[in-house]
Scaffold this active site. Structure first.
Site, mmCIF file in Angstrom:
data_model
loop_
_atom_site.group_PDB
_atom_site.id
_atom_site.type_symbol
_atom_site.label_atom_id
_atom_site.label_comp_id
_atom_site.label_asym_id
_atom_site.label_seq_id
_atom_site.Cartn_x
_atom_site.Cartn_y
_atom_site.Cartn_z
ATOM 1 N N LYS A 116 65.864 26.654 5.059
ATOM 2 C CA LYS A 116 67.028 26.419 5.917
ATOM 3 C C LYS A 116 67.455 27.661 6.698
ATOM 4 O O LYS A 116 67.961 27.539 7.812
ATOM 5 C CB LYS A 116 68.183 25.856 5.094
ATOM 6 C CG LYS A 116 67.853 24.549 4.358
ATOM 7 C CD LYS A 116 67.318 23.460 5.282
ATOM 8 C CE LYS A 116 66.779 22.254 4.542
ATOM 9 N NZ LYS A 116 66.143 21.259 5.441
ATOM 10 N N GLY A 165 73.280 19.608 1.115
ATOM 11 C CA GLY A 165 74.499 19.956 0.395
ATOM 12 C C GLY A 165 74.269 20.529 -0.996
ATOM 13 O O GLY A 165 75.207 20.948 -1.656
ATOM 14 N N GLU A 200 77.348 31.202 6.045
ATOM 15 C CA GLU A 200 77.930 30.616 7.264
ATOM 16 C C GLU A 200 79.443 30.629 7.160
ATOM 17 O O GLU A 200 79.995 30.573 6.059
ATOM 18 C CB GLU A 200 77.478 29.150 7.441
ATOM 19 C CG GLU A 200 76.058 28.981 7.885
ATOM 20 C CD GLU A 200 75.680 27.510 8.068
ATOM 21 O OE1 GLU A 200 76.516 26.625 7.787
ATOM 22 O OE2 GLU A 200 74.529 27.263 8.473
ATOM 23 N N TYR A 202 82.737 28.805 6.909
ATOM 24 C CA TYR A 202 83.002 27.472 6.358
ATOM 25 C C TYR A 202 83.910 26.705 7.301
ATOM 26 O O TYR A 202 85.016 27.145 7.609
ATOM 27 C CB TYR A 202 83.649 27.589 4.971
ATOM 28 C CG TYR A 202 83.919 26.247 4.323
ATOM 29 C CD1 TYR A 202 82.887 25.332 4.148
ATOM 30 C CD2 TYR A 202 85.200 25.898 3.909
ATOM 31 C CE1 TYR A 202 83.126 24.091 3.556
ATOM 32 C CE2 TYR A 202 85.444 24.664 3.313
ATOM 33 C CZ TYR A 202 84.402 23.766 3.154
ATOM 34 O OH TYR A 202 84.635 22.543 2.575
ATOM 35 N N ILE A 203 83.418 25.563 7.761
ATOM 36 C CA ILE A 203 84.204 24.708 8.657
ATOM 37 C C ILE A 203 84.898 23.646 7.808
ATOM 38 O O ILE A 203 84.242 22.787 7.235
ATOM 39 C CB ILE A 203 83.281 24.030 9.694
ATOM 40 C CG1 ILE A 203 82.378 25.073 10.327
ATOM 41 C CG2 ILE A 203 84.096 23.179 10.668
ATOM 42 C CD1 ILE A 203 82.493 25.311 11.770
ATOM 43 N N GLU A 288 70.992 21.443 9.906
ATOM 44 C CA GLU A 288 69.593 21.425 9.475
ATOM 45 C C GLU A 288 68.821 20.331 10.183
ATOM 46 O O GLU A 288 69.408 19.457 10.816
ATOM 47 C CB GLU A 288 69.474 21.287 7.950
ATOM 48 C CG GLU A 288 70.245 20.149 7.342
ATOM 49 C CD GLU A 288 70.319 20.264 5.801
ATOM 50 O OE1 GLU A 288 69.603 19.524 5.148
ATOM 51 O OE2 GLU A 288 71.087 21.099 5.288
ATOM 52 N N ARG A 292 61.978 13.736 8.469
ATOM 53 C CA ARG A 292 61.545 12.435 7.961
ATOM 54 C C ARG A 292 62.289 11.318 8.680
ATOM 55 O O ARG A 292 63.238 11.550 9.415
ATOM 56 C CB ARG A 292 61.898 12.336 6.473
ATOM 57 C CG ARG A 292 63.406 12.424 6.252
ATOM 58 C CD ARG A 292 63.848 12.150 4.841
ATOM 59 N NE ARG A 292 65.294 12.032 4.736
ATOM 60 C CZ ARG A 292 66.145 13.040 4.631
ATOM 61 N NH1 ARG A 292 65.682 14.282 4.622
ATOM 62 N NH2 ARG A 292 67.445 12.836 4.558
#
Ligand code: MV4
Length: 449
Positions: A116, A165, A200, A202-203, A288, A292
């Site tokens: 990621k 997550g 990152e 955090y939103i 991300e 698939r």
């Protein structure tokens, strides 16, 4: 085109892929574990092969058994569905080495997007907006703390081998940073065998919006609009819809162009999803790429009219995409609910067993209804796999008609013998905030307390 395809999966998605094969005049080979020996999906396939024991590791995750089944039945291609080996770069590589076509992106692309932090860096280079954060896996926590200070707390530590997550940790101040970092590292190491973390901003109260795209081997890519999947519980999606109530045509066109440019730049071939987080100002930030076909692909199929599985098979067989961007239009509104065999009154504990009554709706008020399932009356849900038993999808001219139609469809759904999440879906669809389209990733926690 392929003469025969092996479907390396089970349940509703195995049936979904078999249907696409049949429509294209391709033979299908189903595989099954011992627990799935009487599964309805086997009857629909042209051939079926037992690949091992009931536990996933012995069957649906068993590369050797899977590849031997493909060899024995003279399949030229393998469709992995979702879950199991769908995003396993090693499996895709083994397919190629043994001269099977893996229906999905190349092992290189799966690997690139599977890490990621690397995916994030790759998308920055391709001009995709990302949340402020580190450009790489954190080598030195002291330096990462400086980054955290400069972007401002709260921040989110994410496992580079994670995704969906798993292995995330919110950190709200500098004092707790080092402790959070150690805890998150251990968690990631335990869960993924890789302790690598990135950081990152955090939103809070964001919305999960994802773009569907398709790309062929000739440098063409299209996007098929977005799905909103903010209704989640423990990172399990419950309800998905397309279009998102908060994405207008201008934003869709802008983000869609960013997505198609980026996936073309990395040499992506096949179907994929780019996930974004939307903040309160309406900005979308990359999270991300899922390499698939996704569980929720039917909502996109309902509003665009394209068959994503047929399209996957076509581009895997080196045909060009059957549509240009100009030919992709979103018509009306689609909503999907995932019906799980779980008991909502016992913390959504799986509820396997025999389904005595199973009668999903074929029609509902003002909408067309689609039911993707492998279940029928008398089916025994094995305890070994995912608890999703059915996807119920409705399509109507507008969101409110689709919402009312879904409530009607849920009322008509007759199932007995097991516990299901149908009543939870009724509660979600009837909620006033949901009806207004006013929800975020905290919605379910507030609704269910
Ligand atoms: C986030 C976030 C807030 N800020 N990243 C969860 C799934 C995975 N793809 C990333 N996730 C999140 N990433 C930043 N920088 C919040 C979540 C998140 C979430 C996202 C979508 C849907 C439900 C969620 C529930 C909790 C956290």
């Amino acid at each position: 085109m392929f003469k025969r395809i092996l479907i390396a999966n089970r349940g509703e998605i195995a049936l979904r892929v078999i249907r696409a094969c049949r429509q294209m005049g391709i033979e299908s080979v189903a595989v099954y574990s011992e627990a799935d020996a009487d599964s309805p999906h086997l009857e629909q396939a042209d051939h079926s092969v037992c690949i091992g024991g009931s536990k996933s590791e012995q069957s649906y995750l068993n590369m050797t058994a899977m590849l031997q089944a493909a060899e024995q039945t003279e399949c030229k291609a393998i469709h992995p569905g979702y879950g199991f080996m769908a995003e396993n770069a090693l499996f895709a590589q083994m397919c190629h080495q043994l001269k099977f076509t893996f229906i999905g992106p190349s092992p290189r692309v799966i690997r690139l997007m599977g890490d990621k932090a690397t995916a994030r860096r790759t998308m920055v280079a391709a001009g995709v907006p990302v949340v402020p954060g580190t450009q790489d896996v954190i080598g030195d926590p002291a330096r990462a703390l400086e980054t955290a200070r400069s972007i401002g707390f709260p921040v989110l530590l994410k496992a580079t081998a994670g995704g969906g997550g798993k292995g995330m940790r919110v950190c709200r101040d500098a004092d707790s940073f080092e402790q959070s970092f150690r805890e998150a590292s251990f968690e990631a190491l335990k869960a993924f065998g890789n302790a690598g973390l990135y950081l990152e901003k955090y939103i809070e109260g964001g919305r999960h919006i994802e773009f569907q795209f398709m790309a062929d081997a000739f440098g063409h890519a299209v996007h098929m609009g977005e799905r909103e999947c903010s209704v989640q519980r423990n990172h399990q999606k419950l309800v998905e819809e397309s279009p998102s109530p908060v994405v207008d045509a201008a934003l869709r066109e802008k983000m869609g162009a960013i997505v198609t440019r980026a996936v073309t730049a990395i040499g992506y071939v096949g179907a994929g999803t780019m996930e974004f987080l939307r903040d309160h100002e309406g900005n979308l930030y990359f999270m991300e790429v899922n390499t698939r076909l996704q569980v929720e692909h039917p909502v996109t199929e309902m509003v665009t009219g394209f068959d994503l599985v047929q399209e996957q098979i076509r581009v895997a067989a080196n045909s060009s995409l059957s549509m240009s961007q100009e030919e992709v239009a979103l018509d009306g509104h689609a909503i999907e609910v995932r019906v799980n065999a779980e008991d909502p009154f016992q913390g959504f504990k799986p509820s396997p067993g025999t389904v005595t009554v199973f009668d999903p709706p074929r029609e509902a008020k003002g909408v067309t209804v689609r039911v993707d399932t492998h279940v029928r009356p008398g089916y025994r849900i094995p305890p070994y796999y995912d608890s999703m038993i059915c996807k119920l999808i409705v399509h109507g001219p507008d969101r409110e008609t689709a919402r009312i139609g879904m409530l009607d469809a849920l009322d008509r759904f007759k199932v007995d013998g097991i516990k299901t999440t149908i009543d939870v879906h009724k509660k979600i669809l009837a909620d006033e905030a949901f009806a207004r389209g006013d929800y975020d990733t905290g919605f379910i926690a507030r609704l269910l307390g």
